[in-house]
Scaffold this active site. Structure first.
Site, short mmCIF file in Angstrom:
data_model
loop_
_atom_site.label_atom_id
_atom_site.label_comp_id
_atom_site.label_asym_id
_atom_site.label_seq_id
_atom_site.Cartn_x
_atom_site.Cartn_y
_atom_site.Cartn_z
N ASP A 108 35.09 36.74 32.08
CA ASP A 108 33.86 37.48 31.81
C ASP A 108 32.65 36.73 32.39
O ASP A 108 32.65 35.50 32.46
CB ASP A 108 33.71 37.64 30.29
CG ASP A 108 32.78 38.80 29.94
OD1 ASP A 108 32.34 39.53 30.85
OD2 ASP A 108 32.50 38.98 28.75
N ASN A 121 36.91 49.61 31.03
CA ASN A 121 36.04 49.38 32.18
C ASN A 121 35.74 50.65 32.98
O ASN A 121 34.82 50.68 33.80
CB ASN A 121 36.63 48.31 33.12
CG ASN A 121 36.47 46.89 32.59
OD1 ASN A 121 37.28 46.01 32.86
ND2 ASN A 121 35.41 46.66 31.80
C1 FPP Z 1 34.09 40.83 33.85
O1 FPP Z 1 32.80 40.41 34.19
C2 FPP Z 1 34.94 40.90 35.05
C3 FPP Z 1 35.59 42.02 35.49
C4 FPP Z 1 35.54 43.32 34.82
C5 FPP Z 1 36.36 41.98 36.75
C6 FPP Z 1 37.13 40.74 37.02
C7 FPP Z 1 37.58 40.72 38.42
C8 FPP Z 1 37.63 39.64 39.21
C9 FPP Z 1 37.31 38.26 38.76
C10 FPP Z 1 38.05 39.84 40.60
C11 FPP Z 1 39.29 39.14 40.97
C12 FPP Z 1 40.50 39.66 40.36
C13 FPP Z 1 41.68 39.73 41.02
C14 FPP Z 1 42.89 40.10 40.25
C15 FPP Z 1 41.85 39.44 42.44
P1 FPP Z 1 31.57 41.36 33.83
O2 FPP Z 1 31.33 42.25 34.99
O3 FPP Z 1 31.84 42.07 32.55
O4 FPP Z 1 30.38 40.35 33.68
P2 FPP Z 1 29.11 40.50 32.70
O5 FPP Z 1 29.64 40.36 31.31
O6 FPP Z 1 28.26 39.35 33.11
O7 FPP Z 1 28.49 41.83 32.98
#
Ligand code: FPP
Length: 254
Positions: free
Chosen positions: A26, A74
């Site tokens: 996250d 998501n």
């Molecule tokens: C959460 O951060 C992250 C995600 C929903 C996506 C995670 C994906 C990756 C790290 C890409 C790589 C993955 C693979 C399998 C190659 P957020 O967007 O919720 O962050 P925030 O809480 O700051 O908004």
């Protein structure tokens, strides 16, 4: 463990290493926003953290690493962010499969991938097939996964077997239900890590985290480097897991 931990434990029992690590990655969006960049830049930067985390895990002998790439919730995000995430998964799979092969890592995607673009589904299946014979570590990517969904589909498959007369409902026990989930046959996660500061499980591996050690860090996922991963392993190594027993019993028996 890390070199530091090795030194600390010289002459003592080696600190335990988790067999299975589960991670909620996250903080990508906030990482990018802090830099005045689009949220997608954070997801892209997050791929480097996935890479360094895998390296630390194989170095320490972790058997299964499960990462939450996309939850069933998501889909509520803006369409443009979802599309860019799908693109990122596709390119990351294309780029990283060779690295998985050379490190003897098997890739498995868990979740309802039927909702993903056809091209991505094909790429997922091809990557799973290409790495199927690898044995050093299982990299399990949870995509369109939800813990409640997994328990529900497990219950549904047992109910269907009962309806076919193959199973007496009175025989259903915890082991049978666990075996109907997508993590059948794997050790439960020993260590659960969530980056980004929030302290919740967010419908990740609900059934499987009953006795898992939880590790929360405010570090945003793109900043979660090898040193941070080693810090999490060190924290795990220092914990006493009692599984219902007393501390004194654990001391005697372990
Ligand atoms: C959460 O951060 C992250 C995600 C929903 C996506 C995670 C994906 C990756 C790290 C890409 C790589 C993955 C693979 C399998 C190659 P957020 O967007 O919720 O962050 P925030 O809480 O700051 O908004």
């Amino acid at each position: 463990m890390t070199d530091d931990a090795d030194t600390e434990n010289a002459g003592a029992r080696a600190a335990p290493v988790p067999r299975h690590v589960a991670i909620i990655m996250d903080g990508n969006g906030r990482w990018a926003e802090k830099r005045g960049q689009a949220r997608h830049a954070g997801h892209r930067a997050g791929v480097n953290s996935v890479r360094s985390t895998i390296e630390v895990c194989i170095e320490h002998g972790v058997e299964v690493l499960t990462i939450f790439a996309f939850s069933s919730e998501n889909w509520r995000r803006p369409k443009t962010e979802i599309n860019l995430l799908m693109e990122l998964f596709l390119t990351a799979l294309q780029r990283e499969v060779r690295r998985l092969q050379s490190n003897d890592i098997r890739l498995r995607v868990i979740g309802d991938i039927a909702a993903f673009p056809e091209k991505l589904q094909k790429r997922i299946r091809a990557s799973e097939e290409a790495t199927a014979g690898n044995r050093r570590m299982l990299l399990q990517v949870a995509a369109n996964y939800g813990g409640r969904w997994d328990i529900t589909q497990a219950a549904r498959s047992l109910a269907a077997a009962a309806a076919r007369g193959e199973l007496d409902p009175a025989d259903i026990d915890e082991a049978m239900l666990a075996n109907a989930t997508l993590l059948a046959g794997q050790p439960d996660p020993d260590l659960f890590i969530r980056t980004g500061g929030d302290q919740r499980i967010s419908n990740f591996l609900l059934w499987h985290c009953a006795y898992t050690e939880l590790y929360f860090t405010p570090v945003l996922w793109p900043d979660f480097d090898a040193a941070e991963m080693k810090r999490a392993l060190l924290s795990f190594g220092g914990r006493q897991r009692r599984f219902g027993r007393t501390g004194a019993q654990v001391e005697l028996e372990d």
